[in-house]
Motif scaffolding. Structure first.
Motif, PDB file in Angstrom:
ATOM      1  N   GLY B  44    -118.439  34.148  44.534  1.00  0.00           N
ATOM      2  CA  GLY B  44    -118.575  33.126  45.566  1.00  0.00           C
ATOM      3  C   GLY B  44    -117.696  31.913  45.359  1.00  0.00           C
ATOM      4  N   ILE B  45    -117.277  31.681  44.131  1.00  0.00           N
ATOM      5  CA  ILE B  45    -116.506  30.478  43.820  1.00  0.00           C
ATOM      6  C   ILE B  45    -115.041  30.826  43.571  1.00  0.00           C
ATOM      7  CG2 ILE B  45    -116.175  28.677  42.069  1.00  0.00           C
ATOM      8  CD1 ILE B  45    -118.639  28.064  43.637  1.00  0.00           C
ATOM      9  N   SER B  46    -114.167  30.097  44.216  1.00  0.00           N
ATOM     10  CA  SER B  46    -112.748  30.224  43.871  1.00  0.00           C
ATOM     11  C   SER B  46    -112.205  28.828  43.556  1.00  0.00           C
ATOM     12  CB  SER B  46    -111.960  30.877  45.008  1.00  0.00           C
ATOM     13  OG  SER B  46    -112.027  30.072  46.165  1.00  0.00           O
ATOM     14  N   VAL B  47    -111.195  28.775  42.720  1.00  0.00           N
ATOM     15  CA  VAL B  47    -110.658  27.485  42.279  1.00  0.00           C
ATOM     16  C   VAL B  47    -109.137  27.505  42.409  1.00  0.00           C
ATOM     17  CG1 VAL B  47    -110.541  25.813  40.390  1.00  0.00           C
ATOM     18  CG2 VAL B  47    -112.571  27.239  40.653  1.00  0.00           C
ATOM     19  N   SER B  48    -108.582  26.425  42.944  1.00  0.00           N
ATOM     20  CA  SER B  48    -107.120  26.353  43.098  1.00  0.00           C
ATOM     21  C   SER B  48    -106.601  24.997  42.627  1.00  0.00           C
ATOM     22  CB  SER B  48    -106.748  26.579  44.569  1.00  0.00           C
ATOM     23  OG  SER B  48    -107.299  25.533  45.358  1.00  0.00           O
ATOM     24  N   GLU B 140     -99.225  25.558  29.725  1.00  0.00           N
ATOM     25  CA  GLU B 140    -100.406  25.995  30.482  1.00  0.00           C
ATOM     26  C   GLU B 140    -101.577  26.216  29.548  1.00  0.00           C
ATOM     27  OE1 GLU B 140     -99.402  29.438  32.804  1.00  0.00           O
ATOM     28  OE2 GLU B 140     -98.606  28.205  34.429  1.00  0.00           O
ATOM     29  N   HIS B 141    -102.764  25.890  30.029  1.00  0.00           N
ATOM     30  CA  HIS B 141    -103.961  26.038  29.195  1.00  0.00           C
ATOM     31  C   HIS B 141    -105.125  26.544  30.037  1.00  0.00           C
ATOM     32  CE1 HIS B 141    -101.932  23.870  25.944  1.00  0.00           C
ATOM     33  NE2 HIS B 141    -101.400  23.164  26.930  1.00  0.00           N
ATOM     34  N   SER B 142    -105.984  27.301  29.378  1.00  0.00           N
ATOM     35  CA  SER B 142    -107.138  27.869  30.080  1.00  0.00           C
ATOM     36  C   SER B 142    -108.412  27.137  29.710  1.00  0.00           C
ATOM     37  CB  SER B 142    -107.286  29.352  29.715  1.00  0.00           C
ATOM     38  OG  SER B 142    -106.149  30.053  30.148  1.00  0.00           O
ATOM     39  N   PHE B 143    -109.305  27.069  30.666  1.00  0.00           N
ATOM     40  CA  PHE B 143    -110.645  26.570  30.406  1.00  0.00           C
ATOM     41  C   PHE B 143    -111.600  27.200  31.411  1.00  0.00           C
ATOM     42  CE2 PHE B 143    -110.875  23.398  33.888  1.00  0.00           C
ATOM     43  CZ  PHE B 143    -109.521  23.216  34.171  1.00  0.00           C
ATOM     44  N   THR B 144    -112.861  26.965  31.240  1.00  0.00           N
ATOM     45  CA  THR B 144    -113.872  27.631  32.064  1.00  0.00           C
ATOM     46  C   THR B 144    -114.769  26.598  32.736  1.00  0.00           C
ATOM     47  OG1 THR B 144    -113.858  29.454  30.479  1.00  0.00           O
ATOM     48  CG2 THR B 144    -115.717  29.363  31.990  1.00  0.00           C
ATOM     49  N   LEU B 145    -115.014  26.812  34.011  1.00  0.00           N
ATOM     50  CA  LEU B 145    -116.017  25.999  34.706  1.00  0.00           C
ATOM     51  C   LEU B 145    -117.276  26.850  34.828  1.00  0.00           C
ATOM     52  CD1 LEU B 145    -114.086  24.267  37.656  1.00  0.00           C
ATOM     53  CD2 LEU B 145    -114.656  23.337  35.403  1.00  0.00           C
ATOM     54  N   ASN B 146    -118.421  26.245  34.624  1.00  0.00           N
ATOM     55  CA  ASN B 146    -119.677  26.974  34.693  1.00  0.00           C
ATOM     56  C   ASN B 146    -120.510  26.536  35.900  1.00  0.00           C
ATOM     57  OD1 ASN B 146    -119.177  28.375  32.179  1.00  0.00           O
ATOM     58  ND2 ASN B 146    -119.546  26.401  31.193  1.00  0.00           N
ATOM     59  N   PHE B 147    -120.871  27.521  36.698  1.00  0.00           N
ATOM     60  CA  PHE B 147    -121.659  27.268  37.909  1.00  0.00           C
ATOM     61  C   PHE B 147    -123.048  27.880  37.783  1.00  0.00           C
ATOM     62  CE2 PHE B 147    -117.240  27.010  39.033  1.00  0.00           C
ATOM     63  CZ  PHE B 147    -117.180  25.920  39.877  1.00  0.00           C
ATOM     64  N   LYS B 148    -124.002  27.225  38.415  1.00  0.00           N
ATOM     65  CA  LYS B 148    -125.393  27.677  38.348  1.00  0.00           C
ATOM     66  C   LYS B 148    -125.518  29.108  38.879  1.00  0.00           C
ATOM     67  CE  LYS B 148    -129.946  25.815  39.510  1.00  0.00           C
ATOM     68  NZ  LYS B 148    -130.631  24.847  40.385  1.00  0.00           N
ATOM     69  N   ASN B 149    -124.921  29.369  40.055  1.00  0.00           N
ATOM     70  CA  ASN B 149    -125.004  30.710  40.638  1.00  0.00           C
ATOM     71  C   ASN B 149    -123.767  31.533  40.341  1.00  0.00           C
ATOM     72  OD1 ASN B 149    -127.442  29.949  41.842  1.00  0.00           O
ATOM     73  ND2 ASN B 149    -126.376  29.160  43.651  1.00  0.00           N
ATOM     74  N   GLY B 150    -122.632  30.915  40.443  1.00  0.00           N
ATOM     75  CA  GLY B 150    -121.359  31.630  40.329  1.00  0.00           C
ATOM     76  C   GLY B 150    -120.998  32.011  38.904  1.00  0.00           C
ATOM     77  N   ALA B 152    -119.534  31.797  35.096  1.00  0.00           N
ATOM     78  CA  ALA B 152    -118.342  31.238  34.465  1.00  0.00           C
ATOM     79  C   ALA B 152    -117.092  31.614  35.254  1.00  0.00           C
ATOM     80  CB  ALA B 152    -118.231  31.747  33.041  1.00  0.00           C
ATOM     81  N   VAL B 153    -116.278  30.622  35.561  1.00  0.00           N
ATOM     82  CA  VAL B 153    -115.012  30.875  36.266  1.00  0.00           C
ATOM     83  C   VAL B 153    -113.880  30.398  35.372  1.00  0.00           C
ATOM     84  CG1 VAL B 153    -113.638  30.368  38.332  1.00  0.00           C
ATOM     85  CG2 VAL B 153    -116.117  30.591  38.522  1.00  0.00           C
ATOM     86  N   GLU B 154    -113.064  31.337  34.959  1.00  0.00           N
ATOM     87  CA  GLU B 154    -111.954  31.024  34.044  1.00  0.00           C
ATOM     88  C   GLU B 154    -110.740  30.521  34.837  1.00  0.00           C
ATOM     89  OE1 GLU B 154    -109.737  32.160  30.116  1.00  0.00           O
ATOM     90  OE2 GLU B 154    -111.865  32.369  30.551  1.00  0.00           O
ATOM     91  N   LEU B 155    -110.135  29.445  34.361  1.00  0.00           N
ATOM     92  CA  LEU B 155    -108.988  28.844  35.053  1.00  0.00           C
ATOM     93  C   LEU B 155    -107.824  28.655  34.102  1.00  0.00           C
ATOM     94  CD1 LEU B 155    -110.859  25.737  36.467  1.00  0.00           C
ATOM     95  CD2 LEU B 155    -110.686  27.953  37.567  1.00  0.00           C
ATOM     96  N   THR B 156    -106.642  28.581  34.670  1.00  0.00           N
ATOM     97  CA  THR B 156    -105.474  28.190  33.890  1.00  0.00           C
ATOM     98  C   THR B 156    -104.760  27.090  34.665  1.00  0.00           C
ATOM     99  OG1 THR B 156    -105.248  30.391  32.962  1.00  0.00           O
ATOM    100  CG2 THR B 156    -103.310  28.981  32.858  1.00  0.00           C
ATOM    101  N   GLY B 157    -104.443  26.021  33.971  1.00  0.00           N
ATOM    102  CA  GLY B 157    -103.781  24.903  34.638  1.00  0.00           C
ATOM    103  C   GLY B 157    -102.523  24.488  33.912  1.00  0.00           C
TER     104      GLY B 157
END
Ligand code: CU
Lengths: 193, 175
Positions: B44-48, B140-150, B152-157
């Motif tokens: 359900g979650i996407s990150v950009s 570039e580095h990776s980290f994770t956002l944690n959502f109650k329903n969604g 863990a969402v892994e990101l690279t920025g």
């Protein structure tokens, strides 16, 4: 009231060649700071004769202070483009406990800042607070974070400020730091040049 | 139509975000409703637009991104994690009544159903506290956002000073 009118009139007369007001005269003040290379800096004495663009920061701030610093970089670039030479950039830390000269140097290096006319200052907390009080920059300890190893990282509640200081060490305009209008500040520098 | 529309939007959003590499989910008439929902719920979650400010070992920095909730269910950003720093928190920059700027930890931020949450300068940020290494411009580095329903969402920025700044042209904002 008459005195104020007279003073205002006098100020307008003395500084008639630009539309900047007189906010605070620092020319009789002496503050002992150190820069990012650990060299002693007598402020504002060292910069007398130069137009000073001064920001107030702490490096543990990941948002407002980098915005202020980046705005100063943009002003520095514009000033260079305009061929104005007697401008000095100064970033003063209000968190000397953490912001040692080495940390300030690293902070500048990480951003590839041009330090040929830019100094990062830190120093004794009393000297820093004394200047902050004079220039009415507010910086007090706010929230903090504690790492799993128990290290406390202190954040500050602070004024968002870039000050424009003239060749006689008089503050002529206070701008927002993170939300600075670059062209307005460049115009101010031009009017003092 | 009432019940069809949200599903349709959902499908479009999910197609763009997750299935842009060729999986054909584009024709809603051919896919049973149950199947769409089943495929949608875990993602359900996407990150950009992920980017990170530069920072030095032992120092702090912040990261920013745009979070989109593609689902019909509200979600909550409850934290972040990474091996890049001793501690990662989600923070909020705020202005006091007298105009001073401060920053504080925010344990939970709601992300509305079909809504977006922007972590941006002067507002929310992912706070990296005591970086374990230098985070330099252009890396570039990776980290994770944690959502109650969604979950863990892994990101690279990418690391840069300001949004929109390229690696080579950093510092030049005006066009
Ligand atoms: Cu923060």
């Amino acid at each position: 009231m008459k005195k104020i009118l007279l003073l205002t009139g006098l100020s307008l007369f003395v500084w008639g060649c630009n539309n900047l007001e007189v906010i605070e005269d620092l020319s009789d003040d002496q503050y002992k700071f150190i820069n990012q290379d650990s060299s002693a800096v007598n402020f504002p004495e060292k910069y007398k004769g130069k137009i000073v663009v001064m920001g107030f920061i702490f490096t543990n701030c990941p948002d407002i202070c980098p915005l202020t610093t980046n705005n100063m970089r943009l002003i520095q670039e514009r000033v260079k483009e305009e061929g104005i030479e007697n401008v000095q950039f100064v970033s003063l830390s209000f968190d000397p406990d953490f912001d040692t000269p080495a940390i300030l140097k690293k902070y500048a290096e990480l951003r590839s800042l041009d330090l040929s006319n830019w100094e990062f200052l830190t120093g004794d907390i009393d000297d820093i607070h004394s200047l902050l009080k004079t220039v009415q920059v507010f910086a007090v300890k706010g929230d903090s974070s504690v790492t799993p190893k128990g290290n406390v990282i202190q954040y500050y509640i602070h004024t968002d400020r870039i000050a424009l200081i003239d060749q006689e060490s008089v503050i002529r305009k206070n701008h927002f730091g993170s939300k600075a209008n670059i062209e307005e500040i460049v115009d101010g520098i031009k009017s003092l040049d | 139509m009432k019940s069809f529309k949200p599903i349709f939007i959902l499908l479009i959003a999910s197609s763009i975000t997750f299935y842009s590499c060729g999986q054909n989910e584009g024709d809603s008439k051919e896919v049973p409703k149950e199947e769409i929902i089943q495929k949608e719920l875990p993602a359900g979650i996407s990150v950009s637009d992920v980017w990170i400010r530069p920072g030095g070992e032992g120092m702090n920095t912040g990261a920013f991104c745009v979070i989109t909730n593609n689902s019909e269910t509200p979600d909550t950003l409850i934290g972040a994690s990474s091996d890049l720093a001793e501690l990662i928190e989600v923070h909020e920059t705020y202005e006091t009544e007298s105009g001073q700027m401060g920053m504080r930890h925010v344990p939970a931020i709601p992300v509305e159903a079909n809504g977006t949450l922007e972590l941006k300068p002067g507002s929310y940020h992912v706070m990296f506290i005591q970086l374990l290494k230098d985070v330099t411009v252009g890396t570039e580095h990776s980290f994770t956002l944690n959502f109650k329903n969604g979950g863990a969402v892994e990101l690279t920025g990418i690391v840069k000073d300001m949004p929109g700044m390229g690696m080579k042209k950093q510092g030049k904002m005006k066009e």
